[in-house]
Design an enzyme around this catalytic site. Structure first.
Site, PDB file in Angstrom:
ATOM      1  N   LYS A 116     -10.013  -1.940   1.774  1.00 24.43           N
ATOM      2  CA  LYS A 116      -9.900  -2.350   3.182  1.00 24.43           C
ATOM      3  C   LYS A 116     -10.400  -1.271   4.143  1.00 24.43           C
ATOM      4  O   LYS A 116     -11.126  -1.556   5.078  1.00 24.43           O
ATOM      5  CB  LYS A 116      -8.433  -2.619   3.571  1.00 24.43           C
ATOM      6  N   ARG A 171       3.834   1.957  -4.184  1.00 21.47           N
ATOM      7  CA  ARG A 171       3.142   1.255  -3.100  1.00 21.47           C
ATOM      8  C   ARG A 171       2.716  -0.156  -3.510  1.00 21.47           C
ATOM      9  O   ARG A 171       2.770  -1.077  -2.718  1.00 21.47           O
ATOM     10  CB  ARG A 171       1.907   2.038  -2.688  1.00 21.47           C
ATOM     11  N   ARG A 175       2.358  -5.284   7.746  1.00 22.06           N
ATOM     12  CA  ARG A 175       2.662  -5.138   6.324  1.00 22.06           C
ATOM     13  C   ARG A 175       3.945  -5.859   5.935  1.00 22.06           C
ATOM     14  O   ARG A 175       4.314  -5.855   4.764  1.00 22.06           O
ATOM     15  CB  ARG A 175       2.816  -3.658   6.002  1.00 22.06           C
ATOM     16  N   ARG A 198      -6.125  12.200  -1.628  1.00 24.72           N
ATOM     17  CA  ARG A 198      -5.204  11.988  -0.519  1.00 24.72           C
ATOM     18  C   ARG A 198      -3.864  12.589  -0.904  1.00 24.72           C
ATOM     19  O   ARG A 198      -3.390  12.370  -2.013  1.00 24.72           O
ATOM     20  CB  ARG A 198      -5.040  10.482  -0.297  1.00 24.72           C
ATOM     21  N   ARG A 243      -9.649   6.729  -6.879  1.00 22.03           N
ATOM     22  CA  ARG A 243      -9.283   7.299  -5.591  1.00 22.03           C
ATOM     23  C   ARG A 243      -8.467   8.588  -5.745  1.00 22.03           C
ATOM     24  O   ARG A 243      -8.615   9.510  -4.956  1.00 22.03           O
ATOM     25  CB  ARG A 243      -8.474   6.266  -4.789  1.00 22.03           C
TER      26      ARG A 243
HETATM   27  P1  AMP Z   1      -2.075   3.341   4.035  1.00 22.40           P
HETATM   28  O1  AMP Z   1      -3.003   4.450   4.348  1.00 22.40           O
HETATM   29  O2  AMP Z   1      -2.358   2.104   4.858  1.00 22.40           O
HETATM   30  O3  AMP Z   1      -1.997   3.039   2.576  1.00 22.40           O
HETATM   31  O4  AMP Z   1      -0.604   3.814   4.474  1.00 22.40           O
HETATM   32  C1  AMP Z   1      -0.001   4.942   3.916  1.00 22.40           C
HETATM   33  C2  AMP Z   1       1.511   4.897   4.121  1.00 22.40           C
HETATM   34  O5  AMP Z   1       1.811   4.844   5.516  1.00 22.40           O
HETATM   35  C3  AMP Z   1       2.208   3.670   3.538  1.00 22.40           C
HETATM   36  O6  AMP Z   1       2.495   3.838   2.170  1.00 22.40           O
HETATM   37  C4  AMP Z   1       3.454   3.593   4.407  1.00 22.40           C
HETATM   38  O7  AMP Z   1       4.415   4.562   4.031  1.00 22.40           O
HETATM   39  C5  AMP Z   1       2.933   3.991   5.761  1.00 22.40           C
HETATM   40  N1  AMP Z   1       2.456   2.825   6.541  1.00 22.40           N
HETATM   41  C6  AMP Z   1       1.179   2.567   6.947  1.00 22.40           C
HETATM   42  N2  AMP Z   1       1.107   1.419   7.618  1.00 22.40           N
HETATM   43  C7  AMP Z   1       2.366   0.904   7.634  1.00 22.40           C
HETATM   44  C8  AMP Z   1       2.945  -0.282   8.157  1.00 22.40           C
HETATM   45  N3  AMP Z   1       2.218  -1.196   8.812  1.00 22.40           N
HETATM   46  N4  AMP Z   1       4.282  -0.468   7.996  1.00 22.40           N
HETATM   47  C9  AMP Z   1       5.040   0.442   7.368  1.00 22.40           C
HETATM   48  N5  AMP Z   1       4.556   1.569   6.827  1.00 22.40           N
HETATM   49  C10 AMP Z   1       3.226   1.817   6.956  1.00 22.40           C
END
Ligand code: AMP
Length: 186
Positions: free
Chosen positions: A14, A145, A89, A134, A128
């Site tokens: 994404k 996750r 989410r 990361r 990744r």
């Molecule tokens: P991502 O980079 O989108 O995978 O986000 C990394 C982490 O940020 C996730 O595992 C969550 O802990 C937090 N996070 C990001 N977006 C959200 C969201 N919309 N709601 C809750 N937690 C989020």
């Protein structure tokens, strides 16, 4: 004027596709994950609050993330459209977004769901871990996750299907191939 939501499991690509499309269509790329990681790196109050949750692979509280988005989409650069990557989410976040937009007579143009097989997903996450390094990408965090995605985020596919705004993109293939498929539905 496009307001898009990118939906899909972690590792579906994404973020990469959002960057490409944002550039091509002059849209703002809003990644809640990136916003939170910046807050952690800068050591802000928000960053301190969310670091542990992010490291564990869980979701930060809805209220916190909804407030963050509410503030972000009001900024002037969002006037010409944006891509929400990683938000909403949970169903509660989707409902809050819908209420937020309704107040301003706005709505989401399309929800793009990136479909990926479990085998492809496993390969991508493995890649990744090596390629992007990361800080919140340990094996345990990735597994957590995925479980959180299945339980809390996957129900959004049905949720948006009901609003008829959902479009599916097969996320298998190279970045360029997926981008072509994406462009054909947006
Ligand atoms: P991502 O980079 O989108 O995978 O986000 C990394 C982490 O940020 C996730 O595992 C969550 O802990 C937090 N996070 C990001 N977006 C959200 C969201 N919309 N709601 C809750 N937690 C989020």
């Amino acid at each position: 004027m496009k307001r898009l939501i990118f939906l899909g499991p972690p590792g579906a690509g994404k973020g990469t596709q959002a960057k490409l499309l944002a550039e091509r269509e002059k849209l703002v790329h809003i990644s809640t994950g990136d916003m939170l990681r910046s807050a952690v790196a800068a050591g802000t109050e928000l960053g301190k609050q969310v670091k542990g949750i992010m490291d564990s692979g869980n979701l930060v509280p809805d209220k916190l993330i909804v407030d963050l988005i509410a503030e972000r989409i009001l900024q002037t650069d969002c006037k010409n459209g944006y891509i929400l990557d990683g938000f909403p989410r949970t169903v509660a976040q989707a409902e809050a977004l819908s209420a937020m937009l309704q107040q301003r007579n706005e709505k989401i143009s399309q929800v793009i769901f990136f479909e990926v097989t479990p085998e492809d997903l496993r390969k991508r996450l493995e890649y990744r871990r090596g390629a992007e390094a990361r800080v919140d990408d340990s094996v345990e965090t990735q597994i957590e996750r995925l479980q959180v995605y299945e339980k809390q985020t996957a129900p959004l596919v049905d949720y948006y299907q009901k609003t008829r705004s959902l479009k599916r993109v097969d996320a298998a293939g190279t970045v360029e191939e997926v981008f072509k498929k994406l462009q054909s539905v947006v």
